[in-house]
Design a protein around this motif. Structure first.
Motif, PDB file in Angstrom:
ATOM      1  N   GLU A 292      27.215  30.318  28.357  1.00  0.00           N
ATOM      2  CA  GLU A 292      26.252  31.206  27.708  1.00  0.00           C
ATOM      3  C   GLU A 292      25.519  32.085  28.727  1.00  0.00           C
ATOM      4  O   GLU A 292      25.331  33.280  28.507  1.00  0.00           O
ATOM      5  CB  GLU A 292      25.237  30.393  26.910  1.00  0.00           C
ATOM      6  N   HIS A 293      25.113  31.490  29.815  1.00  0.00           N
ATOM      7  CA  HIS A 293      24.297  32.185  30.807  1.00  0.00           C
ATOM      8  C   HIS A 293      25.021  33.388  31.413  1.00  0.00           C
ATOM      9  O   HIS A 293      24.424  34.439  31.628  1.00  0.00           O
ATOM     10  CB  HIS A 293      23.868  31.206  31.906  1.00  0.00           C
ATOM     11  N   PHE A 294      26.314  33.231  31.707  1.00  0.00           N
ATOM     12  CA  PHE A 294      27.055  34.287  32.394  1.00  0.00           C
ATOM     13  C   PHE A 294      27.917  35.141  31.465  1.00  0.00           C
ATOM     14  O   PHE A 294      28.537  36.111  31.910  1.00  0.00           O
ATOM     15  CB  PHE A 294      27.926  33.685  33.498  1.00  0.00           C
ATOM     16  N   ALA A 295      27.956  34.826  30.181  1.00  0.00           N
ATOM     17  CA  ALA A 295      28.856  35.504  29.234  1.00  0.00           C
ATOM     18  C   ALA A 295      28.719  37.029  29.253  1.00  0.00           C
ATOM     19  O   ALA A 295      29.724  37.738  29.230  1.00  0.00           O
ATOM     20  CB  ALA A 295      28.634  34.968  27.820  1.00  0.00           C
ATOM     21  N   ASP A 296      27.516  37.541  29.307  1.00  0.00           N
ATOM     22  CA  ASP A 296      27.307  38.985  29.257  1.00  0.00           C
ATOM     23  C   ASP A 296      27.598  39.692  30.582  1.00  0.00           C
ATOM     24  O   ASP A 296      27.529  40.928  30.644  1.00  0.00           O
ATOM     25  CB  ASP A 296      25.865  39.306  28.848  1.00  0.00           C
ATOM     26  N   HIS A 297      27.924  38.928  31.627  1.00  0.00           N
ATOM     27  CA  HIS A 297      28.078  39.526  32.954  1.00  0.00           C
ATOM     28  C   HIS A 297      29.477  39.358  33.546  1.00  0.00           C
ATOM     29  O   HIS A 297      29.735  39.819  34.646  1.00  0.00           O
ATOM     30  CB  HIS A 297      27.042  38.920  33.906  1.00  0.00           C
ATOM     31  N   LEU A 298      30.359  38.716  32.830  1.00  0.00           N
ATOM     32  CA  LEU A 298      31.703  38.438  33.359  1.00  0.00           C
ATOM     33  C   LEU A 298      32.441  39.700  33.779  1.00  0.00           C
ATOM     34  O   LEU A 298      33.136  39.710  34.792  1.00  0.00           O
ATOM     35  CB  LEU A 298      32.540  37.669  32.338  1.00  0.00           C
ATOM     36  N   SER A 299      32.292  40.775  33.021  1.00  0.00           N
ATOM     37  CA  SER A 299      33.040  41.994  33.326  1.00  0.00           C
ATOM     38  C   SER A 299      32.606  42.634  34.641  1.00  0.00           C
ATOM     39  O   SER A 299      33.319  43.463  35.192  1.00  0.00           O
ATOM     40  CB  SER A 299      32.902  43.005  32.186  1.00  0.00           C
ATOM     41  N   ASN A 300      31.466  42.226  35.191  1.00  0.00           N
ATOM     42  CA  ASN A 300      31.002  42.759  36.475  1.00  0.00           C
ATOM     43  C   ASN A 300      31.679  42.111  37.661  1.00  0.00           C
ATOM     44  O   ASN A 300      31.556  42.594  38.787  1.00  0.00           O
ATOM     45  CB  ASN A 300      29.486  42.552  36.610  1.00  0.00           C
ATOM     46  N   SER A 301      32.370  41.012  37.458  1.00  0.00           N
ATOM     47  CA  SER A 301      32.965  40.249  38.554  1.00  0.00           C
ATOM     48  C   SER A 301      34.326  40.808  38.965  1.00  0.00           C
ATOM     49  O   SER A 301      35.090  41.318  38.146  1.00  0.00           O
ATOM     50  CB  SER A 301      33.144  38.784  38.133  1.00  0.00           C
ATOM     51  N   ALA A 302      34.634  40.657  40.247  1.00  0.00           N
ATOM     52  CA  ALA A 302      35.962  41.016  40.754  1.00  0.00           C
ATOM     53  C   ALA A 302      37.032  40.117  40.138  1.00  0.00           C
ATOM     54  O   ALA A 302      38.209  40.447  40.152  1.00  0.00           O
ATOM     55  CB  ALA A 302      35.991  40.906  42.277  1.00  0.00           C
ATOM     56  N   MET A 303      36.621  38.991  39.592  1.00  0.00           N
ATOM     57  CA  MET A 303      37.548  38.044  38.961  1.00  0.00           C
ATOM     58  C   MET A 303      37.310  37.987  37.453  1.00  0.00           C
ATOM     59  O   MET A 303      37.489  36.950  36.833  1.00  0.00           O
ATOM     60  CB  MET A 303      37.375  36.656  39.592  1.00  0.00           C
ATOM     61  N   ALA A 304      36.935  39.108  36.859  1.00  0.00           N
ATOM     62  CA  ALA A 304      36.544  39.150  35.449  1.00  0.00           C
ATOM     63  C   ALA A 304      37.597  38.562  34.523  1.00  0.00           C
ATOM     64  O   ALA A 304      37.270  37.750  33.650  1.00  0.00           O
ATOM     65  CB  ALA A 304      36.217  40.581  35.040  1.00  0.00           C
ATOM     66  N   ASP A 305      38.853  38.942  34.682  1.00  0.00           N
ATOM     67  CA  ASP A 305      39.895  38.453  33.777  1.00  0.00           C
ATOM     68  C   ASP A 305      40.058  36.942  33.873  1.00  0.00           C
ATOM     69  O   ASP A 305      40.191  36.257  32.856  1.00  0.00           O
ATOM     70  CB  ASP A 305      41.235  39.148  34.059  1.00  0.00           C
ATOM     71  N   GLU A 306      40.035  36.424  35.095  1.00  0.00           N
ATOM     72  CA  GLU A 306      40.170  34.972  35.276  1.00  0.00           C
ATOM     73  C   GLU A 306      38.987  34.230  34.655  1.00  0.00           C
ATOM     74  O   GLU A 306      39.167  33.219  33.980  1.00  0.00           O
ATOM     75  CB  GLU A 306      40.288  34.627  36.756  1.00  0.00           C
ATOM     76  N   TYR A 307      37.772  34.731  34.867  1.00  0.00           N
ATOM     77  CA  TYR A 307      36.593  34.073  34.307  1.00  0.00           C
ATOM     78  C   TYR A 307      36.611  34.121  32.781  1.00  0.00           C
ATOM     79  O   TYR A 307      36.274  33.144  32.120  1.00  0.00           O
ATOM     80  CB  TYR A 307      35.308  34.721  34.814  1.00  0.00           C
ATOM     81  N   LYS A 308      37.009  35.258  32.210  1.00  0.00           N
ATOM     82  CA  LYS A 308      37.064  35.368  30.749  1.00  0.00           C
ATOM     83  C   LYS A 308      38.065  34.357  30.182  1.00  0.00           C
ATOM     84  O   LYS A 308      37.807  33.741  29.159  1.00  0.00           O
ATOM     85  CB  LYS A 308      37.425  36.786  30.336  1.00  0.00           C
ATOM     86  N   ALA A 309      39.202  34.192  30.883  1.00  0.00           N
ATOM     87  CA  ALA A 309      40.190  33.198  30.429  1.00  0.00           C
ATOM     88  C   ALA A 309      39.622  31.791  30.504  1.00  0.00           C
ATOM     89  O   ALA A 309      39.798  30.989  29.581  1.00  0.00           O
ATOM     90  CB  ALA A 309      41.466  33.312  31.271  1.00  0.00           C
ATOM     91  N   ARG A 310      38.910  31.474  31.582  1.00  0.00           N
ATOM     92  CA  ARG A 310      38.301  30.145  31.724  1.00  0.00           C
ATOM     93  C   ARG A 310      37.265  29.897  30.648  1.00  0.00           C
ATOM     94  O   ARG A 310      37.184  28.804  30.072  1.00  0.00           O
ATOM     95  CB  ARG A 310      37.596  30.017  33.083  1.00  0.00           C
ATOM     96  N   MET A 311      36.443  30.898  30.367  1.00  0.00           N
ATOM     97  CA  MET A 311      35.362  30.749  29.402  1.00  0.00           C
ATOM     98  C   MET A 311      35.877  30.604  27.979  1.00  0.00           C
ATOM     99  O   MET A 311      35.182  30.082  27.124  1.00  0.00           O
ATOM    100  CB  MET A 311      34.396  31.922  29.479  1.00  0.00           C
ATOM    101  N   SER A 312      37.079  31.105  27.721  1.00  0.00           N
ATOM    102  CA  SER A 312      37.603  31.026  26.366  1.00  0.00           C
ATOM    103  C   SER A 312      38.285  29.674  26.078  1.00  0.00           C
ATOM    104  O   SER A 312      38.584  29.369  24.947  1.00  0.00           O
ATOM    105  CB  SER A 312      38.598  32.163  26.113  1.00  0.00           C
ATOM    106  N   ARG A 313      38.467  28.872  27.122  1.00  0.00           N
ATOM    107  CA  ARG A 313      39.053  27.536  26.914  1.00  0.00           C
ATOM    108  C   ARG A 313      38.045  26.609  26.249  1.00  0.00           C
ATOM    109  O   ARG A 313      36.851  26.700  26.510  1.00  0.00           O
ATOM    110  CB  ARG A 313      39.479  26.919  28.265  1.00  0.00           C
ATOM    111  N   PRO A 314      38.561  25.696  25.410  1.00  0.00           N
ATOM    112  CA  PRO A 314      37.624  24.750  24.753  1.00  0.00           C
ATOM    113  C   PRO A 314      37.008  23.774  25.736  1.00  0.00           C
ATOM    114  O   PRO A 314      37.400  23.554  26.794  1.00  0.00           O
ATOM    115  CB  PRO A 314      38.495  24.024  23.742  1.00  0.00           C
TER     116      PRO A 314
END
Length: 182
Positions: free
Chosen positions: A160-182
Motif C-alpha cells: 500500500e505504501h509504495f503502490a502510487d510510486h512504483l512507476s518512478n523506479s528504474a525497476m518499475a515493471d519488476e516491482y509491479k509484477a511482485r506487488m501483483s502476486r498474492p
C-alpha cells in the motif's frame, strides 16, 4: 542539545520474527535499488548488513573520495543516510517493514576519507506501529564512537505504501509484477 527523541515507558512486548535473519546472517536489501543497501544502486552506499544477537543489526562501509564533504572527511548527509538505512533494518527483526518518521544524528568526530566505518543499530522498543532504534558508528573501536543516532520508524504495509510510486523506479515493471502476486 535539544532532542525530541523520547522512548515511551509503556512499550509493547517484542520477539524476534520467525522469518528474520539469524544472528550472523546477511540481511536482504530493502530493495535492489535502495541507495543505502541495494546492490543495483550504481552510486549507492552498498551497505551489507548482518543480523546480530537479540535485536541488533551491524554493518560496515568504506568511505571513498566520492563521499567527501569537508576537506578529507565524509559528508554529514552520507553518514545520516547510512544511519537511516542501518536503523531501517531493525524493524525487520521483529516484523513488517517500516519507514523513518524521525531521525537524529549526533556527529562527534570527523570521519576521514579512506576509512572503514562500522555501525551497530539496536532496537530500543516498540509501541504499536512505532519502532524506536539507536545506532553507533565507529572506526574500529566501539569504545570510540564517531557518531550516534536515534530514529523512530513506523511500520507499514509495503504494497500500500509504495503502490502510487512504483512507476518512478528504474525497476518499475519488476516491482509491479511482485506487488501483483498474492
Amino acid at each position: 542539545m535539544k532532542s525530541s527523541f523520547v522512548v515511551p515507558t509503556d512499550l509493547d512486548p517484542v520477539q524476534r520474527h520467525p522469518k528474520a535473519a539469524k544472528a550472523g546472517e546477511r540481511m536482504r536489501a530493502h530493495n535492489p535499488m535502495c541507495y543505502g543497501c541495494g546492490q543495483e544502486s550504481v552510486e549507492g552506499l552498498r551497505l551489507q548488513m548482518f543480523a546480530g544477537e537479540d535485536f541488533e543489526v551491524t554493518a560496515a562501509m568504506d568511505v571513498p573520495a566520492r563521499f567527501e564533504g569537508g576537506p578529507g572527511v565524509i559528508h554529514g548527509g552520507v553518514l545520516s543516510t547510512a544511519f537511516d538505512d542501518v536503523m531501517g533494518m531493525v524493524p525487520l527483526l521483529i516484523g513488517p517493514a517500516a519507514v523513518t518518521a524521525h531521525l537524529e544524528v549526533d556527529y562527534q568526530r570527523p570521519i576521514p576519507i579512506g576509512s572503514r566505518l562500522h555501525f551497530t543499530a539496536t532496537l530500543l522498543g516498540r509501541q504499536r506501529r512505532k519502532v524506536y532504534a539507536e545506532a553507533v558508528a565507529h572506526l574500529g573501536d566501539p569504545d570510540q564512537p564517531v557518531a550516534t543516532a536515534h530514529a523512530i520508524l513506523v511500520t507499514i504495509n509495503a504494497r500500500e505504501h509504495f503502490a502510487d510510486h512504483l512507476s518512478n523506479s528504474a525497476m518499475a515493471d519488476e516491482y509491479k509484477a511482485r506487488m501483483s502476486r498474492p
